[in-house]
Design a protein around this motif. Structure first.
Motif, PDB file in Angstrom:
ATOM      1  N   GLY A   1       0.759  -1.168   0.213  1.00  0.00           N
ATOM      2  CA  GLY A   1       0.107  -0.002   0.007  1.00  0.00           C
ATOM      3  C   GLY A   1       0.830   1.171   0.071  1.00  0.00           C
ATOM      4  N   ALA A   2       2.276   1.138  -0.155  1.00  0.00           N
ATOM      5  CA  ALA A   2       3.046   2.478  -0.088  1.00  0.00           C
ATOM      6  C   ALA A   2       3.338   2.978  -1.504  1.00  0.00           C
ATOM      7  CB  ALA A   2       4.416   1.778   0.542  1.00  0.00           C
ATOM      8  N   TRP A   3       3.898   4.185  -1.410  1.00  0.00           N
ATOM      9  CA  TRP A   3       4.108   4.769  -2.587  1.00  0.00           C
ATOM     10  C   TRP A   3       5.515   5.189  -2.170  1.00  0.00           C
ATOM     11  CZ3 TRP A   3       6.208   9.779  -2.670  1.00  0.00           C
ATOM     12  CH2 TRP A   3       6.251  10.592  -1.544  1.00  0.00           C
ATOM     13  N   GLU A   4       6.532   5.108  -3.276  1.00  0.00           N
ATOM     14  CA  GLU A   4       7.880   5.542  -3.211  1.00  0.00           C
ATOM     15  C   GLU A   4       8.353   6.512  -4.253  1.00  0.00           C
ATOM     16  OE1 GLU A   4      11.010   2.653  -4.635  1.00  0.00           O
ATOM     17  OE2 GLU A   4       9.556   1.266  -4.596  1.00  0.00           O
ATOM     18  N   ARG A   5       8.949   7.596  -3.614  1.00  0.00           N
ATOM     19  CA  ARG A   5       9.687   8.571  -4.576  1.00  0.00           C
ATOM     20  C   ARG A   5      10.793   8.283  -5.421  1.00  0.00           C
ATOM     21  NH1 ARG A   5       9.195  14.510  -2.973  1.00  0.00           N
ATOM     22  NH2 ARG A   5      10.391  15.462  -4.669  1.00  0.00           N
ATOM     23  N   VAL A   6      10.915   8.665  -6.737  1.00  0.00           N
ATOM     24  CA  VAL A   6      11.944   8.236  -7.645  1.00  0.00           C
ATOM     25  C   VAL A   6      12.330   9.583  -8.179  1.00  0.00           C
ATOM     26  CG1 VAL A   6      11.533   5.741  -7.729  1.00  0.00           C
ATOM     27  CG2 VAL A   6      10.517   7.093  -9.424  1.00  0.00           C
TER      28      VAL A   6
ATOM     29  N   ALA B   1       7.499   9.666  -9.896  1.00  0.00           N
ATOM     30  CA  ALA B   1       8.729  10.317 -10.279  1.00  0.00           C
ATOM     31  C   ALA B   1       8.530  11.929 -10.292  1.00  0.00           C
ATOM     32  CB  ALA B   1       9.192   9.804 -11.672  1.00  0.00           C
ATOM     33  N   VAL B   2       8.874  12.569  -9.541  1.00  0.00           N
ATOM     34  CA  VAL B   2       8.712  14.025  -9.309  1.00  0.00           C
ATOM     35  C   VAL B   2       9.780  14.666  -9.094  1.00  0.00           C
ATOM     36  CG1 VAL B   2       7.892  13.845  -7.042  1.00  0.00           C
ATOM     37  CG2 VAL B   2       7.081  15.554  -8.329  1.00  0.00           C
ATOM     38  N   ALA B   3      10.143  16.017  -9.373  1.00  0.00           N
ATOM     39  CA  ALA B   3      11.154  16.889  -9.003  1.00  0.00           C
ATOM     40  C   ALA B   3      11.233  17.269  -7.849  1.00  0.00           C
ATOM     41  CB  ALA B   3      11.217  18.032  -9.911  1.00  0.00           C
ATOM     42  N   ASP B   4      12.311  17.541  -7.322  1.00  0.00           N
ATOM     43  CA  ASP B   4      12.543  17.956  -6.066  1.00  0.00           C
ATOM     44  C   ASP B   4      11.967  19.137  -5.484  1.00  0.00           C
ATOM     45  OD1 ASP B   4      14.502  19.648  -6.877  1.00  0.00           O
ATOM     46  OD2 ASP B   4      16.214  18.751  -6.187  1.00  0.00           O
ATOM     47  N   ASP B   5      11.212  19.836  -6.166  1.00  0.00           N
ATOM     48  CA  ASP B   5      10.629  21.310  -5.722  1.00  0.00           C
ATOM     49  C   ASP B   5       9.316  20.853  -5.184  1.00  0.00           C
ATOM     50  OD1 ASP B   5       9.561  20.521  -8.337  1.00  0.00           O
ATOM     51  OD2 ASP B   5       8.414  22.208  -8.164  1.00  0.00           O
TER      52      ASP B   5
ATOM     53  N   ASP C   1       7.588  15.602   0.127  1.00  0.00           N
ATOM     54  CA  ASP C   1       6.798  14.303   0.196  1.00  0.00           C
ATOM     55  C   ASP C   1       5.646  14.715   0.844  1.00  0.00           C
ATOM     56  OD1 ASP C   1       8.996  13.044  -0.837  1.00  0.00           O
ATOM     57  OD2 ASP C   1       9.684  12.095   1.126  1.00  0.00           O
ATOM     58  N   ALA C   2       5.515  15.684   1.820  1.00  0.00           N
ATOM     59  CA  ALA C   2       4.439  16.139   2.622  1.00  0.00           C
ATOM     60  C   ALA C   2       3.187  16.471   1.677  1.00  0.00           C
ATOM     61  CB  ALA C   2       4.550  17.104   3.728  1.00  0.00           C
ATOM     62  N   ARG C   3       3.489  17.203   0.672  1.00  0.00           N
ATOM     63  CA  ARG C   3       2.514  17.403  -0.433  1.00  0.00           C
ATOM     64  C   ARG C   3       2.254  16.443  -1.156  1.00  0.00           C
ATOM     65  NH1 ARG C   3      -1.470  20.335  -2.288  1.00  0.00           N
ATOM     66  NH2 ARG C   3      -1.246  20.666  -4.536  1.00  0.00           N
ATOM     67  N   ILE C   4       2.923  15.364  -1.377  1.00  0.00           N
ATOM     68  CA  ILE C   4       2.311  14.278  -2.177  1.00  0.00           C
ATOM     69  C   ILE C   4       1.513  13.581  -1.275  1.00  0.00           C
ATOM     70  CG2 ILE C   4       3.005  12.093  -3.213  1.00  0.00           C
ATOM     71  CD1 ILE C   4       5.664  13.609  -3.901  1.00  0.00           C
ATOM     72  N   ASP C   5       2.015  13.459   0.184  1.00  0.00           N
ATOM     73  CA  ASP C   5       1.197  12.721   0.997  1.00  0.00           C
ATOM     74  C   ASP C   5      -0.330  13.400   1.186  1.00  0.00           C
ATOM     75  OD1 ASP C   5       2.461  10.358   1.816  1.00  0.00           O
ATOM     76  OD2 ASP C   5       3.785  11.522   3.221  1.00  0.00           O
ATOM     77  N   ALA C   6      -0.150  14.772   1.334  1.00  0.00           N
ATOM     78  CA  ALA C   6      -1.521  15.610   1.494  1.00  0.00           C
ATOM     79  C   ALA C   6      -2.491  15.321   0.313  1.00  0.00           C
ATOM     80  CB  ALA C   6      -1.269  16.796   1.585  1.00  0.00           C
TER      81      ALA C   6
END
Length: 214
Positions: free
Chosen positions: A24-29, A49-53, A56-61
């Motif tokens: 159930g997890a997501w991982e950042r690449v 896959a997302v740029a570093d701007d 992670d908190a935004r993706i979780d939200a």
């Protein structure tokens, strides 16, 4: 960025029957192509896959998770901002067939809409087809999803080729046993059936976007 991209590794493993844990997890690449981001979702696990701007908190939200949250339209739109968003596609994998190719280079097809789309999201796009100049069947081969070879196919409806026939011919352009990917809209049942008949197997979904975040 050196080495094998995580998405290429995951898809290559999937091509051999090895999948991520259903956690159930997501991982950042990191993005694999400049200016292009995306989500690759497998059963119970997703890679974003997302740029570093983007924190992670935004993706979780935005509700990211491995059980469908990572491909929720609100999340994709939230990360893309005002940028271009591609359709959600099925990711299929196969092994190259190698041997003597039955298709020839067709530089005259570079302006085909499918070739132009490939150029926008992949690198090193090459166009192939049949030798007859009036046959506009198109195969694109490029460095695509996660850095893997990626095929795109469109059959000239005026000719007698089947989608499965053209797809199998396209696989001769890829070295034997090299994992190759293709993406197909779920609603494009004709293309999906052709890919399955040619030996491709579905392993994931992908959605791409070109971000424009205020």
């Amino acid at each position: 960025m050196g080495g094998v991209h995580p998405i290429a590794q995951v898809l290559s493993n999937a091509a051999h029957g090895e999948f991520p844990d259903v956690d159930g997890a997501w991982e950042r690449v990191d993005p694999w192509h400049e200016g292009v981001e995306g989500v690759v979702a497998l059963t119970g696990h997703a890679l974003i896959a997302v740029a570093d701007d983007v924190a992670d908190a935004r993706i979780d939200a935005l509700g990211a998770n491995g059980f469908g949250g990572a491909t929720n339209p609100r999340l994709v739109a939230g990360l893309a901002g005002d940028g271009w968003i591609d359709a959600l596609d099925v990711v299929l994998v196969a092994n190259g067939l190698g041997g003597e190719p039955t298709l020839v280079p067709r530089s005259d097809l570079r302006n085909h809409p499918r070739a132009e789309h490939a150029t926008a999201v992949r690198t090193g796009v090459a166009t192939f087809g049949y030798a007859a100049a009036d046959d506009h069947t198109l195969v694109t081969l490029a460095t695509g999803l996660g850095g893997l070879p990626e095929l795109g196919i469109e059959v000239d409806p005026r000719k007698g080729h089947t989608g499965a026939e053209v797809t199998q011919a396209a696989l001769t352009l890829v070295p034997r046993e090299q994992v190759v990917v293709a993406a197909c809209a779920p609603g494009n049942a004709r293309a999906l059936r052709a890919a399955l008949a040619a030996g491709f197997e579905p392993v994931a979904s992908v959605q791409l976007w070109r971000p424009h975040r205020p």
